[in-house]
Design a protein around this motif. Structure first.
Motif, mmCIF file in Angstrom:
data_model
loop_
_atom_site.group_PDB
_atom_site.id
_atom_site.type_symbol
_atom_site.label_atom_id
_atom_site.label_comp_id
_atom_site.label_asym_id
_atom_site.label_seq_id
_atom_site.Cartn_x
_atom_site.Cartn_y
_atom_site.Cartn_z
ATOM 1 N N LEU A 633 0.861 -1.183 0.000
ATOM 2 C CA LEU A 633 0.000 0.000 0.000
ATOM 3 C C LEU A 633 0.895 1.229 0.000
ATOM 4 C CD1 LEU A 633 -3.146 0.581 2.206
ATOM 5 C CD2 LEU A 633 -1.477 2.393 1.881
ATOM 6 N N ARG A 634 0.675 2.120 -0.960
ATOM 7 C CA ARG A 634 1.456 3.363 -1.072
ATOM 8 C C ARG A 634 0.515 4.551 -0.888
ATOM 9 N NH1 ARG A 634 6.451 2.134 -3.637
ATOM 10 N NH2 ARG A 634 6.454 0.001 -4.501
ATOM 11 N N ASP A 635 0.940 5.511 -0.048
ATOM 12 C CA ASP A 635 0.136 6.703 0.158
ATOM 13 C C ASP A 635 1.011 7.801 0.761
ATOM 14 O OD1 ASP A 635 -2.074 8.308 0.077
ATOM 15 O OD2 ASP A 635 -3.288 7.125 1.467
ATOM 16 N N LYS A 636 0.541 9.023 0.619
ATOM 17 C CA LYS A 636 1.265 10.179 1.134
ATOM 18 C C LYS A 636 0.657 10.611 2.460
ATOM 19 C CE LYS A 636 2.860 14.801 -0.224
ATOM 20 N NZ LYS A 636 2.871 15.805 -1.321
ATOM 21 N N PHE A 637 1.519 10.865 3.445
ATOM 22 C CA PHE A 637 1.085 11.273 4.773
ATOM 23 C C PHE A 637 1.694 12.638 5.097
ATOM 24 C CE2 PHE A 637 0.363 6.810 4.858
ATOM 25 C CZ PHE A 637 -0.567 6.542 5.857
ATOM 26 N N GLN A 638 0.840 13.634 5.285
ATOM 27 C CA GLN A 638 1.301 14.915 5.805
ATOM 28 C C GLN A 638 1.679 14.735 7.281
ATOM 29 O OE1 GLN A 638 1.756 17.576 3.938
ATOM 30 N NE2 GLN A 638 0.847 16.678 2.088
ATOM 31 N N PRO A 639 2.365 15.704 7.900
ATOM 32 C CA PRO A 639 2.705 15.575 9.327
ATOM 33 C C PRO A 639 1.469 15.283 10.181
ATOM 34 C CG PRO A 639 3.906 17.408 8.371
ATOM 35 C CD PRO A 639 2.960 16.921 7.305
ATOM 36 N N LEU A 640 1.562 14.250 11.000
ATOM 37 C CA LEU A 640 0.496 13.791 11.902
ATOM 38 C C LEU A 640 -0.779 13.378 11.166
ATOM 39 C CD1 LEU A 640 0.771 16.239 14.941
ATOM 40 C CD2 LEU A 640 1.854 14.023 14.625
ATOM 41 N N ALA A 641 -0.672 13.107 9.880
ATOM 42 C CA ALA A 641 -1.855 12.699 9.121
ATOM 43 C C ALA A 641 -2.311 11.304 9.537
ATOM 44 C CB ALA A 641 -1.561 12.731 7.624
ATOM 45 N N VAL A 642 -3.621 11.097 9.512
ATOM 46 C CA VAL A 642 -4.236 9.796 9.789
ATOM 47 C C VAL A 642 -4.982 9.350 8.538
ATOM 48 C CG1 VAL A 642 -5.893 8.523 11.189
ATOM 49 C CG2 VAL A 642 -4.536 10.345 12.226
ATOM 50 N N HIS A 643 -4.686 8.137 8.066
ATOM 51 C CA HIS A 643 -5.453 7.535 6.984
ATOM 52 C C HIS A 643 -6.020 6.216 7.494
ATOM 53 C CE1 HIS A 643 -4.067 10.611 4.384
ATOM 54 N NE2 HIS A 643 -2.861 10.127 4.174
ATOM 55 N N ILE A 644 -7.309 6.030 7.292
ATOM 56 C CA ILE A 644 -7.989 4.803 7.716
ATOM 57 C C ILE A 644 -8.448 4.089 6.455
ATOM 58 C CG2 ILE A 644 -9.832 3.824 9.121
ATOM 59 C CD1 ILE A 644 -9.907 6.524 10.636
ATOM 60 N N TYR A 645 -7.961 2.875 6.243
ATOM 61 C CA TYR A 645 -8.256 2.121 5.027
ATOM 62 C C TYR A 645 -9.147 0.930 5.369
ATOM 63 C CZ TYR A 645 -3.903 4.570 3.799
ATOM 64 O OH TYR A 645 -2.925 5.520 3.615
ATOM 65 N N THR A 646 -10.034 0.571 4.453
ATOM 66 C CA THR A 646 -10.887 -0.584 4.681
ATOM 67 C C THR A 646 -11.202 -1.295 3.366
ATOM 68 O OG1 THR A 646 -12.995 -1.361 5.572
ATOM 69 C CG2 THR A 646 -13.002 0.815 4.554
ATOM 70 N N THR A 647 -11.380 -2.607 3.479
ATOM 71 C CA THR A 647 -11.828 -3.413 2.342
ATOM 72 C C THR A 647 -13.353 -3.463 2.256
ATOM 73 O OG1 THR A 647 -11.755 -5.422 3.710
ATOM 74 C CG2 THR A 647 -9.766 -4.862 2.460
ATOM 75 N N ALA A 648 -14.052 -2.833 3.219
ATOM 76 C CA ALA A 648 -15.517 -2.825 3.199
ATOM 77 C C ALA A 648 -16.017 -2.056 1.979
ATOM 78 C CB ALA A 648 -16.052 -2.194 4.487
ATOM 79 N N PRO A 649 -17.196 -2.389 1.490
ATOM 80 C CA PRO A 649 -17.706 -1.717 0.273
ATOM 81 C C PRO A 649 -18.183 -0.293 0.521
ATOM 82 C CG PRO A 649 -19.313 -3.281 1.096
ATOM 83 C CD PRO A 649 -18.082 -3.481 1.929
ATOM 84 N N ARG A 650 -18.429 0.077 1.785
ATOM 85 C CA ARG A 650 -18.934 1.409 2.084
ATOM 86 C C ARG A 650 -18.082 2.070 3.170
ATOM 87 N NH1 ARG A 650 -25.515 0.440 2.429
ATOM 88 N NH2 ARG A 650 -25.799 -0.287 0.271
ATOM 89 N N ASP A 651 -18.026 3.396 3.103
ATOM 90 C CA ASP A 651 -17.326 4.193 4.110
ATOM 91 C C ASP A 651 -18.235 4.333 5.331
ATOM 92 O OD1 ASP A 651 -16.063 6.108 5.653
ATOM 93 O OD2 ASP A 651 -15.528 7.392 3.968
ATOM 94 N N PRO A 652 -17.819 3.854 6.507
ATOM 95 C CA PRO A 652 -18.691 3.926 7.685
ATOM 96 C C PRO A 652 -18.674 5.287 8.372
ATOM 97 C CG PRO A 652 -16.640 2.842 8.261
ATOM 98 C CD PRO A 652 -16.560 3.125 6.785
ATOM 99 N N SER A 653 -17.840 6.211 7.938
ATOM 100 C CA SER A 653 -17.685 7.480 8.650
ATOM 101 C C SER A 653 -18.778 8.472 8.258
ATOM 102 C CB SER A 653 -16.324 8.096 8.355
ATOM 103 O OG SER A 653 -16.232 9.393 8.925
ATOM 104 N N PRO A 654 -19.322 9.228 9.226
ATOM 105 C CA PRO A 654 -20.333 10.240 8.914
ATOM 106 C C PRO A 654 -19.736 11.590 8.518
ATOM 107 C CG PRO A 654 -20.074 10.078 11.285
ATOM 108 C CD PRO A 654 -19.144 9.051 10.683
ATOM 109 N N ILE A 655 -18.410 11.730 8.494
ATOM 110 C CA ILE A 655 -17.798 13.025 8.177
ATOM 111 C C ILE A 655 -16.938 12.907 6.921
ATOM 112 C CG2 ILE A 655 -17.735 13.618 10.626
ATOM 113 C CD1 ILE A 655 -14.630 13.323 10.428
ATOM 114 N N ARG A 656 -16.611 14.056 6.343
ATOM 115 C CA ARG A 656 -15.618 14.166 5.293
ATOM 116 C C ARG A 656 -14.597 15.202 5.742
ATOM 117 N NH1 ARG A 656 -17.142 10.142 4.390
ATOM 118 N NH2 ARG A 656 -18.054 9.175 2.543
#
Length: 843
Positions: A633-656
């Motif tokens: 898995l390749r991705d860019k992280f800004q300082p203190l950035a958080v990325h949450i990845y999932t194989t689920a078909p839908r995003d469970p988060s209520p925010i953007r």
């Protein structure tokens, strides 16, 4: 005289020889090696409260330590002395040969009272991680000699034995001058039958060796840990017996961990079964043994337990605590709407508090006594505690009992807290015991079911958060649960303000705190705090509360995922400082990844294994996806950035995240905090004082809030103080003033005072006298809206203000001034005088 010279090795001691210091000559007394110090080396660290010197005792030289009395208003830090082992003791360059051995320190207490002495070791750290440390206090009886024995296996859980850097002796809040003699410091290889060479550890059941019907634990699992060398084990065997019947034998046993897995015991009519392990010689002689008592408790309608990975279970169902400290019952509805499920109170919850919590589906962490601070509780009324706990146990709202708060900052002993925790658990075995600790994790590990390190890195060093979480996790050794207390307040709220300005954490920083905790095994998050010194964050720091609400909203959307097991997914390789945690929920994998650097942008390459990692992964809360190829898995992280990845078909988060950041930026533009251009601000070095004698010292009692740049953080100066004593009533009678000293002449054209509905007079100091400047008052509609329902003021006043918020403004041709005052008379009957903010601008 003060000891100016201490530590340097005389020579490498041969393995198997112990010496004590006699002048400059090592003397062998038995087959154990000693860390030998000479008198020509310097103490590397320490403070003025600690003194060390050589003394002659029976012809031998011993090291005498004197720790001065700790006076909070006078001393900075506790007394300690610290010695640079890596540079001065050659024998300490490789502790790894003693990984199953011991550090032994023989101490004599010269005082007629018992005292606690802390042994503190730290490694040299490195660029890639913070320094690690181990600290444990031991009570030395009055006028007695005691040997402190530290298994090196314990040290290995906290630091790198190949890089031990310093050895220190420290006292916690000595109430008087205390005097010790260090008679010997030794590294001891493992010995048969020695105390601590064998440990019996229970992994299942996970909580207090107790089976709960709601937890569905069907096995008995554990470890027998031996700190012995292989040659010593060749002719030995381990014998494990349950209820007097042998169930497993190891011949020969392994050095290190010997695991066992058995069916759950059949308790029959009894509610306890002894589990005993013996270390037996070839001739059948028992060399050492350990016993643990397994227990069974009846089914209860409201049982809170722990899963093997430390996850909280409520009535057998996973429950990830998401909450906040110091939550009033009046806020329960709004907190539940935000997405919280847990609240904490420093005051024992009464029946109304518990009923309201149950009404809104919130779980409560409550102390067992009304004494504050909790760490100073010395005596408990057993009958009162039993009555209180009976109410809590049957309320259906309690998650656990808040046993202690930062005990490392007081003189309370770990043994005392462990006894309190045990007594509470015996009275109510169906709820957890919880304690917050921010230092000395090794000392306080095991004193409660749940350890919560508080990590407040803003605006200071982010490494503090990483270091505290590392030490807390390692000190627990896989037992109990680790929760986290992230920062939801500005350091500015606590006087005196820090040099860095004490700004609040940002949305991204709070989010990074939460998900960094997961990488260290955190299984619950309770933020500090709803209020600081009585001021509600939502009122005093509205931008912070808005950002905090978005963090909670995301966590609420992920609450079932946060409580799920780790699953089979793992990060096999990661060389860019990315912290990672995994979860598996409903057959889908989740990967939480955090850039641990607050300064560096990282092009991360994460090598994944398990859970069929190849394919498309949704990035939670971000509206995008990444593709994993060949397990990478390749991705860019800004300082203190958080990325949450999932194989689920839908995003469970209520925010953007993009929308959240835009809303926060808009709020900052519309109502900038701290106030842009304000010269009467702590950040510019301004100070505040009054005609009635407060504050006596700059920055105390919360007065700096009048000039902290946050208009919502008011300070009461009127009726409540007036009613306190005749002296205060006299001081607050008639015309009074509060003065702001800008510390340097500034060109000022506008002054403003944000107050409750009082009409002050503004004056500037010019030409050696105070001159009034023309001003006008108007209702501040924005702040009045913020406070329209209730203004939560310092708890010491027990007061609320229903007055409108008024802004008094004076505009005039720019004048060169360095001081201005707010003059006012008594408030109207029944009113409360509150100063929210005093401001000065160039135009």
């Amino acid at each position: 005289m003060k000891m100016q010279q201490f530590v340097r090795a005389l020579a490498k001691c041969a393995v198997g020889a112990m010496v004590i210091v006699t002048g400059m000559t090592p003397v062998v007394v038995r087959a154990e090696p000693l860390l030998v110090f000479s008198r020509d080396a310097r103490v590397a660290q320490g403070n003025a409260q600690a003194r060390c010197m050589w003394q002659k005792v029976a012809g031998h030289s011993v090291l005498a330590l004197t720790f001065g009395q700790y006076i909070p208003s006078k001393n900075r830090g506790w007394p300690f002395v610290s010695f640079p082992l890596a540079q001065t003791v050659n024998h300490l360059t490789d502790w790894s040969r003693y990984k199953y051995g011991y550090l032994s320190v023989t101490v004599r207490n010269l005082d007629p009272q018992p005292s606690e002495l802390g042994v503190w070791l730290s490694d040299k750290g490195g660029d890639s991680r913070p320094h690690s440390a181990w600290l444990r206090y031991t009570t030395i009886p009055a006028a007695s000699t005691k040997t402190i024995v530290v298994p090196c296996q314990d040290l290995r859980n906290s630091m790198d034995l190949n890089g031990v850097g310093t050895l220190s002796f420290i006292m916690r809040r000595p109430p008087r001058d205390t005097h010790f003699q260090i008679l010997a410091i030794s590294l001891i290889p493992p010995r048969l039958g020695a105390k601590g060479e064998m440990r019996l550890m229970i992994d299942v059941p996970h909580l207090r060796d107790t089976y709960f019907p709601s937890s569905n634990e069907r096995t008995l699992a554990g470890r027998v840990v031996l700190h012995l060398t292989s040659p010593q084990l060749a002719s030995l065997k381990l014998v494990l017996a349950l209820g007097g019947k042998v169930v497993q034998t190891w011949a020969p046993p392994r050095s290190g961990v010997n695991r066992f897995l058995l069916p759950r015991p059949a308790f029959g009519t009894t509610h306890a079964q002894p589990l005993r392990v013996r270390l037996v010689s070839a001739h059948g002689r028992t060399i050492d043994q350990r016993v643990r008592m397994l227990k069974l408790v009846p089914r209860a309608p409201d049982a809170v337990t722990l899963r093997e990975d430390g996850q909280c279970l409520v009535n057998g169902r996973p429950f990830y605590p998401i909450g906040i400290f110091q939550a009033p019952a009046s806020a329960f509805e709004s907190l539940k709407t935000m997405g919280m499920n847990t609240v904490q109170t420093y005051i024992p919850a009464d029946a109304h508090y518990l009923q309201q919590a149950k009404k809104y589906g919130l779980r409560v962490l409550t102390p067992v006594t009304g004494a504050w601070p909790l760490q100073h509780t010395k005596q408990l009324d057993p009958q009162a505690v039993q009555r209180y706990m009976a109410m809590c146990r049957d309320s259906g709202a309690v998650l656990g009992y808040y046993i202690y708060d930062e005990p490392d900052l007081s003189e309370v002993s770990p043994a005392y807290l462990a006894a309190i925790s045990k007594a509470v658990s015996k009275a109510d075995p169906y709820h957890l015991t919880v304690g917050v600790c921010n230092h000395e994790y090794g000392s306080f590990a095991g004193t409660a079911d749940v350890m919560m390190p508080d990590t407040y890195p803003i605006p200071g060093d982010w490494a503090v958060l990483l270091d505290r979480l590392t030490q807390a996790r390692d000190s627990m050794g896989g037992r109990g649960a680790l929760w986290h207390t992230p920062q939801c307040f500005p350091q500015l709220a606590y006087p005196p303000p820090p040099p860095e300005g004490g700004r609040p954490p940002t949305f991204d920083e709070m989010r990074a705190m939460v998900y960094t905790g997961l990488a260290f095994g955190v299984r619950g998050t309770i933020f500090y705090s709803y209020a600081v010194q009585g001021f509600a964050i939502k009122d005093a720091y509205p931008h912070l509360w808005q950002a905090f609400g978005d963090v909670i909203k995301e966590m609420h959307g992920l609450r079932r995922i946060l409580a799920a097991p780790s699953g089979s997914l793992r990060v096999a390789r990661n060389d860019q400082g990315i912290l990672a945690a995994t979860r598996e929920y409903n057959g889908h994998a989740y990967l939480f990844a955090v850039n641990s650097s607050p300064r560096k942008t990282v092009e991360a390459v994460l090598h994944l294994r398990g859970a069929k990692p190849n394919g498309r992964w949704i990035v939670v809360s971000e509206g995008r996806s990444v593709t994993v190829r060949h397990g990478v898995l390749r991705d860019k992280f800004q300082p203190l950035a958080v990325h949450i990845y999932t194989t689920a078909p839908r995003d469970p988060s209520p925010i953007r995240l993009a929308a959240v950041r835009r809303a926060l930026e808009q709020a900052q533009r519309e109502h900038p905090l701290p106030l842009a251009g304000d010269l009467a601000d702590l950040a510019h070095g301004a100070k505040v004082r009054s005609s009635f004698g407060w504050p006596k010292h700059a920055g105390v009692e919360g007065w700096q809030r009048m000039i902290d740049g946050y208009p919502g953080a008011g300070w009461v100066i009127g009726d409540d103080f007036r009613a306190g004593s005749p002296r205060l009533a006299k001081a607050l009678h008639g015309e009074r003033w509060i003065e702001v000293d800008l510390r340097r002449p500034e060109s000022i054209g506008r002054l403003a005072a944000v107050t409750s509905e009082i009409k002050p007079t503004l004056k500037v100091f010019r030409g050696g006298r105070w001159e009034a400047v023309k001003s006008e008052s108007s209702v501040d509609r924005h702040l009045s809206t913020v406070f329209r329902s209730e203004l939560e003021l310092p708890v010491s006043t027990q007061s609320t203000a229903q007055d409108r918020v008024t802004t008094t403004v004076a505009r005039f041709p720019p004048l060169k001034v360095n001081r201005f005052r707010l003059y006012f008379r008594n408030a109207r009957p029944g009113g409360t005088e509150v100063i929210f903010e005093l401001e000065a601008y160039r135009q």
